[in-house]
Write a protein that holds these residues in place. Structure first.
Motif, PDB file in Angstrom:
ATOM      1  N   LEU A 322       0.970  -1.028  -0.014  1.00 18.07           N
ATOM      2  CA  LEU A 322      -0.219   0.361   0.012  1.00 18.07           C
ATOM      3  C   LEU A 322       1.118   1.357  -0.047  1.00 18.07           C
ATOM      4  CD1 LEU A 322      -2.644   1.171   0.136  1.00 18.07           C
ATOM      5  CD2 LEU A 322      -2.413   1.318   2.557  1.00 18.07           C
ATOM      6  N   SER A 324       1.813   4.003   0.886  1.00 14.57           N
ATOM      7  CA  SER A 324       0.981   5.694   2.260  1.00 14.57           C
ATOM      8  C   SER A 324       1.862   6.614   1.982  1.00 14.57           C
ATOM      9  CB  SER A 324       1.338   4.787   3.432  1.00 14.57           C
ATOM     10  OG  SER A 324       2.547   4.470   3.251  1.00 14.57           O
ATOM     11  N   GLN A 407      -3.889  -7.195   4.305  1.00 15.13           N
ATOM     12  CA  GLN A 407      -4.013  -7.792   5.305  1.00 15.13           C
ATOM     13  C   GLN A 407      -4.346  -7.714   5.991  1.00 15.13           C
ATOM     14  OE1 GLN A 407      -1.056  -4.814   6.137  1.00 15.13           O
ATOM     15  NE2 GLN A 407      -1.676  -4.615   8.505  1.00 15.13           N
ATOM     16  N   LEU A 413      -7.799  -4.273  11.578  1.00 18.17           N
ATOM     17  CA  LEU A 413      -7.680  -3.948   9.952  1.00 18.17           C
ATOM     18  C   LEU A 413      -8.305  -4.682   8.971  1.00 18.17           C
ATOM     19  CD1 LEU A 413      -6.846  -1.249   8.546  1.00 18.17           C
ATOM     20  CD2 LEU A 413      -4.332  -2.023   8.644  1.00 18.17           C
ATOM     21  N   ARG A 415      -7.323  -4.768   5.359  1.00 18.55           N
ATOM     22  CA  ARG A 415      -6.947  -3.392   4.417  1.00 18.55           C
ATOM     23  C   ARG A 415      -7.422  -4.906   2.903  1.00 18.55           C
ATOM     24  NH1 ARG A 415      -0.743  -2.634   4.018  1.00 18.55           N
ATOM     25  NH2 ARG A 415      -1.675  -0.718   5.171  1.00 18.55           N
ATOM     26  N   ARG A 417      -7.244  -5.128  -1.450  1.00 17.71           N
ATOM     27  CA  ARG A 417      -6.455  -4.757  -3.041  1.00 17.71           C
ATOM     28  C   ARG A 417      -7.580  -4.861  -3.761  1.00 17.71           C
ATOM     29  NH1 ARG A 417      -2.410  -8.330  -3.343  1.00 17.71           N
ATOM     30  NH2 ARG A 417      -3.918  -9.184  -4.882  1.00 17.71           N
ATOM     31  N   TRP A 427      -6.671   0.149  -3.344  1.00 15.03           N
ATOM     32  CA  TRP A 427      -6.499  -0.086  -2.039  1.00 15.03           C
ATOM     33  C   TRP A 427      -7.709   0.426  -1.461  1.00 15.03           C
ATOM     34  CZ3 TRP A 427      -2.699   1.100  -4.805  1.00 15.03           C
ATOM     35  CH2 TRP A 427      -1.369  -0.058  -4.730  1.00 15.03           C
ATOM     36  N   GLU A 429      -8.848   0.580   3.254  1.00 18.12           N
ATOM     37  CA  GLU A 429      -8.435  -0.077   4.311  1.00 18.12           C
ATOM     38  C   GLU A 429      -9.722  -0.110   5.447  1.00 18.12           C
ATOM     39  OE1 GLU A 429      -3.736  -0.013   4.689  1.00 18.12           O
ATOM     40  OE2 GLU A 429      -5.265   2.069   5.974  1.00 18.12           O
ATOM     41  N   GLN A 444     -11.644   4.898   7.851  1.00 20.35           N
ATOM     42  CA  GLN A 444     -12.421   3.919   6.097  1.00 20.35           C
ATOM     43  C   GLN A 444     -11.252   4.552   5.823  1.00 20.35           C
ATOM     44  OE1 GLN A 444     -16.039   3.334   4.834  1.00 20.35           O
ATOM     45  NE2 GLN A 444     -15.473   4.237   3.443  1.00 20.35           N
TER      46      GLN A 444
END
Length: 501
Positions: A322, A324, A407, A413, A415, A417, A427, A429, A444
């Motif tokens: 991801l 970030s 993840q 959490l 996650r 894709r 992605w 989350e 979110q």
């Protein structure tokens, strides 16, 4: 005996590993992303090596001390897949010999004697088997046709075609003969192949006790499933390519997988010998009949006991990170972030998060999600109909509609894709943490990394809908958690305990 399983995150491999363990073998798994095996029930009983069959160094590490190597890797789509399969088999054969592996077991497909008729996909599978048979390590190449089991692509294709089409126009290939095999019986032969004498180096045809046409399989499926009699109108003009488009629309199986499956049905897939009986005893209760295999698969689907699914294997790199940080990602990254506080406890919010997708939906604008799914299917993508493996629990690596679980931090959490057709990477989350005092905070985040100008234009074209789609999702997830809290709150004066009835 130490067994190395390649393809352990796929449909067959994910079911073979626990059966090898139950049979007393030690198991090592070679996977590109070990996290995909983190949540399986047998994770603490195996050894995991990160690597790839195309990487000799990781293969050497994986093959050290191995007695039997199970090769369950096969590309289904993408340019150059045959060359990748050829290289993977060649490297595996060479490294296995250097490591002193005693036996290679490979699962291929039944095919006609005249190889000039084979499709590129079926031809590639046959070629991989030939590479192992001509290599320095003795090989057992099992050749099977349609696999009947909950979650298999062949079974899902059969199931959805029959259930959704009471009247169907049937092309020529549905009248070809096939010898299907139940997944239980296929796994029996795979496990027992490890015990075949090392001196043996050959192919074995394996199949169930019946030879049927695909049309007969659909008709008999309808009987087992309690459906009205299906009307089939035979024609001779539908090509396999057209059939793959039709399957892409009607079933959850995308064209990239449906096309190779149909290519294998264009030819009759019937065992020409059953010499495996001379080396491996049949299952204790005998081979399952077609009806028994279908009935067992349907029961497991209805009871939510699907151990693995065809969608478990991903055509994309499972470890794509991801981004970030846009600078670290090497380009722009668009984000949509929503944060909401709620009186619901974190564990209640998490139950809603973990059960998202599939029949539970996405908590906002179901028609918009459905429409986007249809657009993706028409573009050759996976769409929304892959659903979930389990209605309530997720594992890292699970397919979830057009997403993949990248993840999973239990209780904190999720996650995802995106695996839909996009001009970029995306992605989603969904997370929760305790709030100060009481309640929790739901967070979110949607992230999109565009690819070229079309990616930027795509983001800005859909941005006006984000308030309704992503905003509605955040509101409705929190609302569902709060309503769930109310539904499960003990009545006033109740002790909060309940009997076991």
């Amino acid at each position: 005996m130490l067994c190395l399983v390649t393809g352990a995150t796929g449909y067959i491999g994910g079911r073979l590993v626990p059966r090898l363990l139950a049979d007393g073998h030690r198991v090592r798994c070679l996977v590109r992303d070990p996290d995909k095996l983190r949540d399986v029930p047998w994770a603490d009983q195996i050894e995991v090596v990160r690597g790839d069959v195309l990487d000799p160094s990781s293969m050497r590490a994986a093959c050290h001390g191995v007695d039997v190597l199970y090769y369950l890797v096969h590309s289904m789509s993408g340019t150059g897949f045959a060359e990748r399969d050829r290289r993977g088999a060649s490297e595996t054969s060479r490294v296995a010999a250097e490591a002193g592996v005693s036996r290679i077991v490979y699962l291929g497909g039944l095919h006609p004697t005249d190889r000039s008729e084979l499709s590129e996909h079926l031809g590639s599978r046959v070629e991989v088997g030939d590479i192992f048979l001509s290599g320095p390590v003795p090989a057992v190449v099992l050749q099977a046709a349609v696999v009947l089991g909950s979650g298999s692509a062949s079974f899902e294709m059969l199931r959805y075609l029959t259930e959704r089409l009471p009247v169907m126009v049937t092309p020529r290939w549905v009248r070809n003969r096939v010898q299907p095999i139940a997944i239980r019986d296929l796994l029996h032969y795979l496990v027992r192949a490890a015990e075949i004498p090392d001196s043996l180096n050959r192919t074995f045809d394996i199949g169930g006790p019946e030879v049927l046409t695909y049309e007969q399989m659909m008709r008999r499926y309808a009987v087992v499933a309690g459906l009205p009699r299906r009307v089939m109108l035979p024609v001779s003009v539908l090509s396999p390519r057209l059939s793959s488009h039709w399957i892409n629309i009607v079933t959850p199986v995308p064209k990239s997988i449906g096309a190779p499956l149909i290519d294998s049905l264009v030819h009759e897939a019937v065992c020409t010998e059953h010499d495996i009986d001379d080396y491996v005893a049949a299952p204790e209760q005998g081979l399952l009949s077609y009806e028994q295999a279908v009935r067992l698969a349907l029961a497991r689907v209805r009871n939510g006991q699907v151990d693995t699914r065809w969608s478990d294997a991903s055509g994309n790199t499972p470890s794509d990170p991801l981004p970030s940080d846009p600078r670290w990602a090497g380009g722009s990254a668009y984000r949509d972030v929503r944060v909401r506080r709620t009186s619901a406890a974190p564990e209640t919010v998490w139950r809603v998060i973990e059960s998202i997708g599939g029949r539970n939906g996405w908590y906002s604008m179901p028609l918009a999600w459905a429409a986007r799914g249809w657009v993706d299917r028409l573009a050759g993508g996976v769409g929304l109909r892959r659903g979930r493996r389990d209605a309530h629990e997720l594992r890292t690596g699970d397919a979830l509609d057009w997403w993949r679980v990248e993840q999973l931090d239990d209780g904190r959490l999720l996650r995802l894709r995106a695996e839909m057709k996009l001009p970029g990477r995306a992605w989603l989350e969904l997370g929760v943490r305790p709030d100060t005092g009481s309640g929790s905070v739901y967070r979110q985040r949607a992230v999109f990394v565009p690819r070229g100008l079309s990616g930027h234009l795509y983001w800005w074209a859909v941005a006006p809908f984000h308030g309704a789609v992503f905003g509605g999702m955040a509101r409705n997830i929190v609302r569902e958690a709060e309503q769930s809290t109310g539904r499960h709150r003990p009545a006033e004066g109740s002790s909060g305990t309940h009997g076991a009835g």
